[in-house]
Design a protein around this motif. Structure first.
Motif, PDB file in Angstrom:
ATOM      1  N   THR A  17      -4.406   9.073 -12.379  1.00 56.29           N
ATOM      2  CA  THR A  17      -3.950   8.936 -11.002  1.00 56.29           C
ATOM      3  C   THR A  17      -5.130   8.851 -10.045  1.00 56.29           C
ATOM      4  OG1 THR A  17      -1.934  10.175 -11.514  1.00 56.29           O
ATOM      5  CG2 THR A  17      -2.554  10.004  -9.194  1.00 56.29           C
ATOM      6  N   ILE A  18      -6.149   9.692 -10.266  1.00 57.42           N
ATOM      7  CA  ILE A  18      -7.339   9.647  -9.422  1.00 57.42           C
ATOM      8  C   ILE A  18      -8.039   8.298  -9.565  1.00 57.42           C
ATOM      9  CG2 ILE A  18      -9.635  10.650  -9.073  1.00 57.42           C
ATOM     10  CD1 ILE A  18      -8.403  13.364  -9.852  1.00 57.42           C
ATOM     11  N   GLN A  19      -8.143   7.812 -10.799  1.00 57.24           N
ATOM     12  CA  GLN A  19      -8.764   6.507 -11.013  1.00 57.24           C
ATOM     13  C   GLN A  19      -7.953   5.395 -10.360  1.00 57.24           C
ATOM     14  OE1 GLN A  19      -9.070   5.225 -15.066  1.00 57.24           O
ATOM     15  NE2 GLN A  19     -10.588   3.662 -14.571  1.00 57.24           N
ATOM     16  N   GLY A  20      -6.636   5.479 -10.465  1.00 56.78           N
ATOM     17  CA  GLY A  20      -5.777   4.493  -9.817  1.00 56.78           C
ATOM     18  C   GLY A  20      -5.928   4.497  -8.304  1.00 56.78           C
TER      19      GLY A  20
ATOM     20  N   GLY B 220       0.812  -1.206   0.000  1.00 55.25           N
ATOM     21  CA  GLY B 220       0.000   0.000   0.000  1.00 55.25           C
ATOM     22  C   GLY B 220       0.848   1.260   0.000  1.00 55.25           C
ATOM     23  N   VAL B 221       1.971   1.210   0.695  1.00 51.07           N
ATOM     24  CA  VAL B 221       2.866   2.361   0.738  1.00 51.07           C
ATOM     25  C   VAL B 221       3.510   2.577  -0.629  1.00 51.07           C
ATOM     26  CG1 VAL B 221       4.944   3.291   1.815  1.00 51.07           C
ATOM     27  CG2 VAL B 221       3.259   2.099   3.203  1.00 51.07           C
ATOM     28  N   LYS B 222       3.894   1.501  -1.285  1.00 47.22           N
ATOM     29  CA  LYS B 222       4.475   1.619  -2.626  1.00 47.22           C
ATOM     30  C   LYS B 222       3.465   2.176  -3.612  1.00 47.22           C
ATOM     31  CE  LYS B 222       7.865  -2.085  -2.184  1.00 47.22           C
ATOM     32  NZ  LYS B 222       8.305  -3.394  -2.675  1.00 47.22           N
ATOM     33  N   ALA B 223       2.226   1.737  -3.491  1.00 48.39           N
ATOM     34  CA  ALA B 223       1.181   2.255  -4.371  1.00 48.39           C
ATOM     35  C   ALA B 223       0.936   3.733  -4.115  1.00 48.39           C
ATOM     36  CB  ALA B 223      -0.105   1.462  -4.182  1.00 48.39           C
ATOM     37  N   LEU B 224       0.947   4.127  -2.852  1.00 49.23           N
ATOM     38  CA  LEU B 224       0.740   5.532  -2.514  1.00 49.23           C
ATOM     39  C   LEU B 224       1.875   6.399  -3.036  1.00 49.23           C
ATOM     40  CD1 LEU B 224      -1.259   7.329  -1.021  1.00 49.23           C
ATOM     41  CD2 LEU B 224       0.127   7.030   1.022  1.00 49.23           C
ATOM     42  N   VAL B 225       3.096   5.924  -2.944  1.00 47.66           N
ATOM     43  CA  VAL B 225       4.244   6.667  -3.480  1.00 47.66           C
ATOM     44  C   VAL B 225       4.152   6.769  -5.001  1.00 47.66           C
ATOM     45  CG1 VAL B 225       6.753   6.575  -3.773  1.00 47.66           C
ATOM     46  CG2 VAL B 225       5.748   6.166  -1.538  1.00 47.66           C
ATOM     47  N   ALA B 226       3.777   5.688  -5.666  1.00 45.41           N
ATOM     48  CA  ALA B 226       3.638   5.716  -7.123  1.00 45.41           C
ATOM     49  C   ALA B 226       2.525   6.670  -7.553  1.00 45.41           C
ATOM     50  CB  ALA B 226       3.363   4.313  -7.656  1.00 45.41           C
TER      51      ALA B 226
ATOM     52  N   ASP C 121     -10.866  -3.612   1.494  1.00 45.20           N
ATOM     53  CA  ASP C 121     -10.203  -4.733   2.156  1.00 45.20           C
ATOM     54  C   ASP C 121      -9.437  -4.216   3.381  1.00 45.20           C
ATOM     55  OD1 ASP C 121      -8.327  -3.327   0.790  1.00 45.20           O
ATOM     56  OD2 ASP C 121      -7.388  -5.035  -0.199  1.00 45.20           O
ATOM     57  N   ASP C 122      -8.408  -4.947   3.799  1.00 44.74           N
ATOM     58  CA  ASP C 122      -7.672  -4.588   5.000  1.00 44.74           C
ATOM     59  C   ASP C 122      -7.018  -3.212   4.892  1.00 44.74           C
ATOM     60  OD1 ASP C 122      -8.378  -6.962   6.080  1.00 44.74           O
ATOM     61  OD2 ASP C 122      -6.478  -7.975   5.631  1.00 44.74           O
ATOM     62  N   PHE C 123      -6.443  -2.916   3.756  1.00 50.12           N
ATOM     63  CA  PHE C 123      -5.745  -1.634   3.583  1.00 50.12           C
ATOM     64  C   PHE C 123      -6.577  -0.756   2.683  1.00 50.12           C
ATOM     65  CE2 PHE C 123      -2.650   1.266   1.791  1.00 50.12           C
ATOM     66  CZ  PHE C 123      -1.985   1.673   2.936  1.00 50.12           C
ATOM     67  N   SER C 124      -7.218   0.233   3.235  1.00 50.34           N
ATOM     68  CA  SER C 124      -8.027   1.118   2.423  1.00 50.34           C
ATOM     69  C   SER C 124      -7.847   2.546   2.885  1.00 50.34           C
ATOM     70  CB  SER C 124      -9.496   0.710   2.442  1.00 50.34           C
ATOM     71  OG  SER C 124     -10.186   1.334   3.461  1.00 50.34           O
TER      72      SER C 124
ATOM     73  N   ILE D 224      -7.077   1.175  -6.282  1.00 51.66           N
ATOM     74  CA  ILE D 224      -6.179   0.556  -5.305  1.00 51.66           C
ATOM     75  C   ILE D 224      -6.742   0.642  -3.891  1.00 51.66           C
ATOM     76  CG2 ILE D 224      -3.910   0.752  -4.206  1.00 51.66           C
ATOM     77  CD1 ILE D 224      -2.839   1.612  -6.966  1.00 51.66           C
ATOM     78  N   PHE D 225      -7.237   1.804  -3.503  1.00 49.81           N
ATOM     79  CA  PHE D 225      -7.633   2.011  -2.118  1.00 49.81           C
ATOM     80  C   PHE D 225      -9.145   1.969  -1.902  1.00 49.81           C
ATOM     81  CE2 PHE D 225      -3.526   4.223  -2.411  1.00 49.81           C
ATOM     82  CZ  PHE D 225      -2.846   3.486  -1.466  1.00 49.81           C
ATOM     83  N   GLY D 226      -9.926   1.743  -2.929  1.00 50.10           N
ATOM     84  CA  GLY D 226     -11.368   1.744  -2.770  1.00 50.10           C
ATOM     85  C   GLY D 226     -12.002   0.375  -2.699  1.00 50.10           C
ATOM     86  N   ARG D 227     -11.221  -0.657  -2.524  1.00 48.39           N
ATOM     87  CA  ARG D 227     -11.764  -2.017  -2.513  1.00 48.39           C
ATOM     88  C   ARG D 227     -12.462  -2.377  -1.218  1.00 48.39           C
ATOM     89  NH1 ARG D 227      -6.507  -3.514  -5.077  1.00 48.39           N
ATOM     90  NH2 ARG D 227      -5.815  -3.724  -2.945  1.00 48.39           N
TER      91      ARG D 227
END
Length: 131
Positions: A112-115, A3-9, A124-127, A119-122
């Motif tokens: 980026t907004i769609q990504g 999740g941190v890698k996705a947030l940085v990307a 699950d555990d990390f949202s 990634i974070f709108g599912r």
């Protein structure tokens, strides 16, 4: 850690999109800051989705009328964000090169907004809802 890698990307790609937008405004050949009004479209584009998810939270339904209306309004906002620099270039307020840079910035920022939502709108555990 994923999740941190996705947030940085996502933050890196957002910075790239904003760089394109600023280049379309601030380069010496262009020097007109009217395309910065596109930032309003970037700010309000997720609002219909947020409102629809808050109003009609139904976990078992795949779609609802409220959510479909939110998608419709979001699509209108995104299309307006792409049309605004074209109209400004057409009436010679900005140059076509600046229009191209703003359109490239729009594409990167909206992807980026769609990504972010993918990634974070599912839910699950990390949202994003836990922040």
């Amino acid at each position: 850690m994923a999740g941190v890698k996705a947030l940085v990307a996502l933050s890196f790609s957002g910075a790239i999109g904003l760089t394109f937008l600023m280049l379309g405004c601030a380069l010496e050949d262009y020097g007109v800051y009217w395309p910065l009004f596109v930032l309003l479209f970037h700010a309000i584009s997720p609002l219909p989705y947020f409102i629809a998810k808050r109003v009609s939270y139904d976990s078992d339904a795949a779609s609802s009328a409220c959510l479909e209306l939110a998608y419709f309004f979001t699509t209108g906002i995104v299309v307006s964000a792409f049309g605004f620099p074209v109209i400004l270039a057409r009436v010679a307020v900005i140059k076509w090169g600046a229009c191209g840079l703003v359109l490239a910035g729009n594409a990167v920022i909206f992807l980026t907004i769609q990504g972010f939502f993918l990634i974070f709108g599912r839910g699950d555990d990390f949202s994003w809802e836990q922040w």
